[in-house]
Design an enzyme around this catalytic site. Structure first.
Site, PDB file in Angstrom:
ATOM      1  N   LYS A 157      47.354  21.194 -24.054  1.00 14.09           N
ATOM      2  CA  LYS A 157      46.684  19.907 -23.821  1.00 14.09           C
ATOM      3  C   LYS A 157      47.268  18.822 -24.726  1.00 14.09           C
ATOM      4  O   LYS A 157      47.450  17.690 -24.291  1.00 14.09           O
ATOM      5  CB  LYS A 157      45.175  20.027 -24.085  1.00 14.09           C
ATOM      6  CG  LYS A 157      44.436  20.725 -22.964  1.00 14.09           C
ATOM      7  CD  LYS A 157      42.930  20.534 -23.125  1.00 14.09           C
ATOM      8  CE  LYS A 157      42.164  21.266 -22.046  1.00 14.09           C
ATOM      9  NZ  LYS A 157      40.716  21.233 -22.247  1.00 14.09           N
ATOM     10  N   LYS A 178      47.536  27.274 -13.923  1.00 14.34           N
ATOM     11  CA  LYS A 178      46.114  27.520 -13.643  1.00 14.34           C
ATOM     12  C   LYS A 178      45.534  26.407 -12.770  1.00 14.34           C
ATOM     13  O   LYS A 178      45.920  25.255 -12.912  1.00 14.34           O
ATOM     14  CB  LYS A 178      45.392  27.550 -15.003  1.00 14.34           C
ATOM     15  CG  LYS A 178      43.928  27.861 -14.923  1.00 14.34           C
ATOM     16  CD  LYS A 178      43.261  27.684 -16.276  1.00 14.34           C
ATOM     17  CE  LYS A 178      43.009  26.225 -16.604  1.00 14.34           C
ATOM     18  NZ  LYS A 178      42.151  25.998 -17.781  1.00 14.34           N
ATOM     19  N   LYS A 219      40.424  21.793 -13.449  1.00 15.65           N
ATOM     20  CA  LYS A 219      39.652  20.723 -12.811  1.00 15.65           C
ATOM     21  C   LYS A 219      40.118  19.326 -13.180  1.00 15.65           C
ATOM     22  O   LYS A 219      39.898  18.389 -12.449  1.00 15.65           O
ATOM     23  CB  LYS A 219      38.165  20.866 -13.115  1.00 15.65           C
ATOM     24  CG  LYS A 219      37.781  20.896 -14.581  1.00 15.65           C
ATOM     25  CD  LYS A 219      36.273  20.895 -14.723  1.00 15.65           C
ATOM     26  CE  LYS A 219      35.696  22.052 -15.502  1.00 15.65           C
ATOM     27  NZ  LYS A 219      36.206  22.231 -16.865  1.00 15.65           N
TER      28      LYS A 219
HETATM   29  P1  TYM Z   1      36.072  25.316 -18.465  1.00 12.41           P
HETATM   30  O1  TYM Z   1      35.082  24.233 -18.260  1.00 12.41           O
HETATM   31  O2  TYM Z   1      37.513  24.961 -18.438  1.00 12.41           O
HETATM   32  O3  TYM Z   1      35.844  26.452 -17.407  1.00 12.41           O
HETATM   33  C1  TYM Z   1      34.561  27.052 -17.179  1.00 12.41           C
HETATM   34  C2  TYM Z   1      34.768  28.521 -16.890  1.00 12.41           C
HETATM   35  O4  TYM Z   1      35.622  28.681 -15.752  1.00 12.41           O
HETATM   36  C3  TYM Z   1      36.727  29.514 -16.088  1.00 12.41           C
HETATM   37  N1  TYM Z   1      37.915  29.028 -15.372  1.00 12.41           N
HETATM   38  C4  TYM Z   1      38.696  29.785 -14.593  1.00 12.41           C
HETATM   39  N2  TYM Z   1      38.651  31.090 -14.256  1.00 12.41           N
HETATM   40  C5  TYM Z   1      39.607  31.552 -13.421  1.00 12.41           C
HETATM   41  N3  TYM Z   1      40.589  30.776 -12.922  1.00 12.41           N
HETATM   42  C6  TYM Z   1      40.681  29.474 -13.225  1.00 12.41           C
HETATM   43  N4  TYM Z   1      41.649  28.710 -12.702  1.00 12.41           N
HETATM   44  C7  TYM Z   1      39.707  28.919 -14.094  1.00 12.41           C
HETATM   45  N5  TYM Z   1      39.498  27.677 -14.601  1.00 12.41           N
HETATM   46  C8  TYM Z   1      38.399  27.768 -15.385  1.00 12.41           C
HETATM   47  C9  TYM Z   1      36.899  29.358 -17.585  1.00 12.41           C
HETATM   48  O5  TYM Z   1      37.589  30.464 -18.137  1.00 12.41           O
HETATM   49  C10 TYM Z   1      35.472  29.246 -18.042  1.00 12.41           C
HETATM   50  O6  TYM Z   1      34.906  30.537 -18.170  1.00 12.41           O
HETATM   51  N6  TYM Z   1      35.971  26.010 -23.408  1.00 12.41           N
HETATM   52  C11 TYM Z   1      35.324  26.326 -22.165  1.00 12.41           C
HETATM   53  C12 TYM Z   1      33.876  25.901 -22.116  1.00 12.41           C
HETATM   54  C13 TYM Z   1      33.065  26.431 -23.240  1.00 12.41           C
HETATM   55  C14 TYM Z   1      32.549  27.749 -23.367  1.00 12.41           C
HETATM   56  C15 TYM Z   1      31.825  27.760 -24.563  1.00 12.41           C
HETATM   57  C16 TYM Z   1      32.663  28.887 -22.562  1.00 12.41           C
HETATM   58  C17 TYM Z   1      32.653  25.738 -24.331  1.00 12.41           C
HETATM   59  N7  TYM Z   1      31.900  26.532 -25.120  1.00 12.41           N
HETATM   60  C18 TYM Z   1      31.184  28.933 -25.018  1.00 12.41           C
HETATM   61  C19 TYM Z   1      32.022  30.053 -23.026  1.00 12.41           C
HETATM   62  C20 TYM Z   1      31.300  30.065 -24.210  1.00 12.41           C
HETATM   63  C21 TYM Z   1      36.028  25.608 -21.038  1.00 12.41           C
HETATM   64  O7  TYM Z   1      36.719  24.644 -21.237  1.00 12.41           O
HETATM   65  O8  TYM Z   1      35.741  26.104 -19.803  1.00 12.41           O
END
Ligand code: TYM
Length: 341
Positions: free
Chosen positions: A122, A207, A210
């Site tokens: 990023k 990947k 979003k």
């Molecule tokens: P985020 O918002 O990017 O994504 C939310 C969840 O979706 C999963 N994910 C995916 N899984 C498979 N293929 C993909 N292309 C894909 N894109 C996203 C992510 O692995 C995630 O599980 N840092 C985290 C948010 C967060 C969090 C936490 C998660 C903040 N604090 C504590 C768990 C526990 C994030 O940016 O997820």
């Protein structure tokens, strides 16, 4: 060791979250959210969070973050999270996250943070656009560790891209406990068997993320209309050759379609490969399978979005419950490090 189990369920404490940095995608759903609804909320004491503070780590439009936070919360309910079974809330409504994040920054090292793959990727993208990297982008995993550790979390259901951050949360829990006495439960990530990393349909070596505005053609959003979903899947980039085989390294485009199809239909990608003679047929079936998986989510979202009072009420109750779960452990951590808490 502090152990408050507000909902009193017998299963493991589960915590996970989603960032309101863009519209939620099929990757979010297959990698994480579907399991939250189908499995995690039924097994134990589960807590799910719209992690809005994390959305401020990159340039953002305040009105958009507000809109996307509400939409993410509504989608969490639309995928089937039941506020009677689990806790659904917004991170910034519960001060314990930011309070504990500071202690995590005092536990982690600069080198550890800089090694995080997501930070490097990023930060490189921000720099390439001529922007400046916010300090919070570097310290983001400390806040994420705080999210997890504040709740005595045992399991963190995430996609593969978050595994490194959960590993770091584990390391920080162990280090903190060794230095200051047993305070935190040591968590572990749980990944889905298939579709742990759904790839961009136009660039299957990246990947499906979003926030990639420029590549919307390769991203299936949870709220895309069925025709849009079909078009995106049918136009997915496939690889040279024509035989359908599950070979992620050599044929990432086809492997991605097989994984998505497998995740949507309950099959396995290798087994499914054998039943297709052409890319065209694979795309057609994958498109229909995705449309069918997303249909109920879109429908429930439409109904819930019409009732903002309900969603607000769920988030208010959720924040109250979350606060009472997190507070004793965060207070204990403050005392453990020597603060007059
Ligand atoms: P985020 O918002 O990017 O994504 C939310 C969840 O979706 C999963 N994910 C995916 N899984 C498979 N293929 C993909 N292309 C894909 N894109 C996203 C992510 O692995 C995630 O599980 N840092 C985290 C948010 C967060 C969090 C936490 C998660 C903040 N604090 C504590 C768990 C526990 C994030 O940016 O997820």
């Amino acid at each position: 060791m502090v152990s408050t189990r507000a909902m009193g369920a017998a299963g493991p404490r589960v915590f996970s979250g989603v960032q309101p940095t863009g519209h939620l995608t099929l990757g979010n759903y297959l990698g994480a959210m579907r399991r939250w609804a189908e499995v995690d909320q039924h097994r134990g004491d589960a807590v799910f969070c719209v992690v809005d503070l994390h959305a401020l780590t990159v340039e953002h439009d305040p009105a958009r973050v507000r809109r996307l936070s509400r939409q993410a919360a509504t989608l969490m309910l639309a995928v089937g999270l039941d506020p009677q079974r689990c806790t659904v809330f917004v991170q910034s409504h519960v001060d314990e996250h930011a309070r504990l994040s500071y202690l995590m920054e005092c536990t982690a090292t600069d080198g550890e943070m800089r090694r995080m793959i997501q930070y490097r990727e990023k930060a490189a993208r921000v720099t390439a656009r001529g922007g400046s990297v916010r300090l919070s982008l570097l310290t983001y995993p400390a806040l994420m560790a705080a999210d997890i550790l504040a709740y005595g979390t045992q399991e963190v259901p995430v996609g593969a891209d978050q595994a490194q951050h959960v590993e770091l949360a584990r390391d920080l829990a162990v280090r903190f406990n060794q230095r200051y006495g047993p305070t935190f439960v040591v968590p572990k990530a749980t990944l889905p068997g298939v579709a742990a990393r759904v790839m961009d349909l136009q660039d299957p070596t990246s990947k499906m993320g979003k926030s990639e505005q420029t590549r919307a053609a390769g991203i299936v959003y949870l709220l895309d209309e069925p025709d849009v979903v079909r078009k995106k899947v049918l136009r997915a980039v496939t690889d040279g050759g024509s035989a359908v085989a599950y070979e992620p390294a050599e044929r990432p485009g086809v492997a991605n379609l097989l994984s998505v199809l497998a995740a949507c239909t309950g099959g396995d990608p290798e087994g499914l490969a054998g039943s297709y003679g052409s890319y065209g047929a694979l795309k057609e079936d994958t498109a229909e399978a995705v449309v069918e998986v997303l249909r109920p989510v879109r429908e429930r979202h439409a109904a819930l979005a019409a009732d903002t009072g309900y969603v607000d009420g769920v988030l208010r109750d959720g924040a109250e419950r979350a606060r009472s779960m997190a507070r004793p452990r965060v207070d204990a951590a403050y005392r453990a490090v020597g603060l007059l808490a």
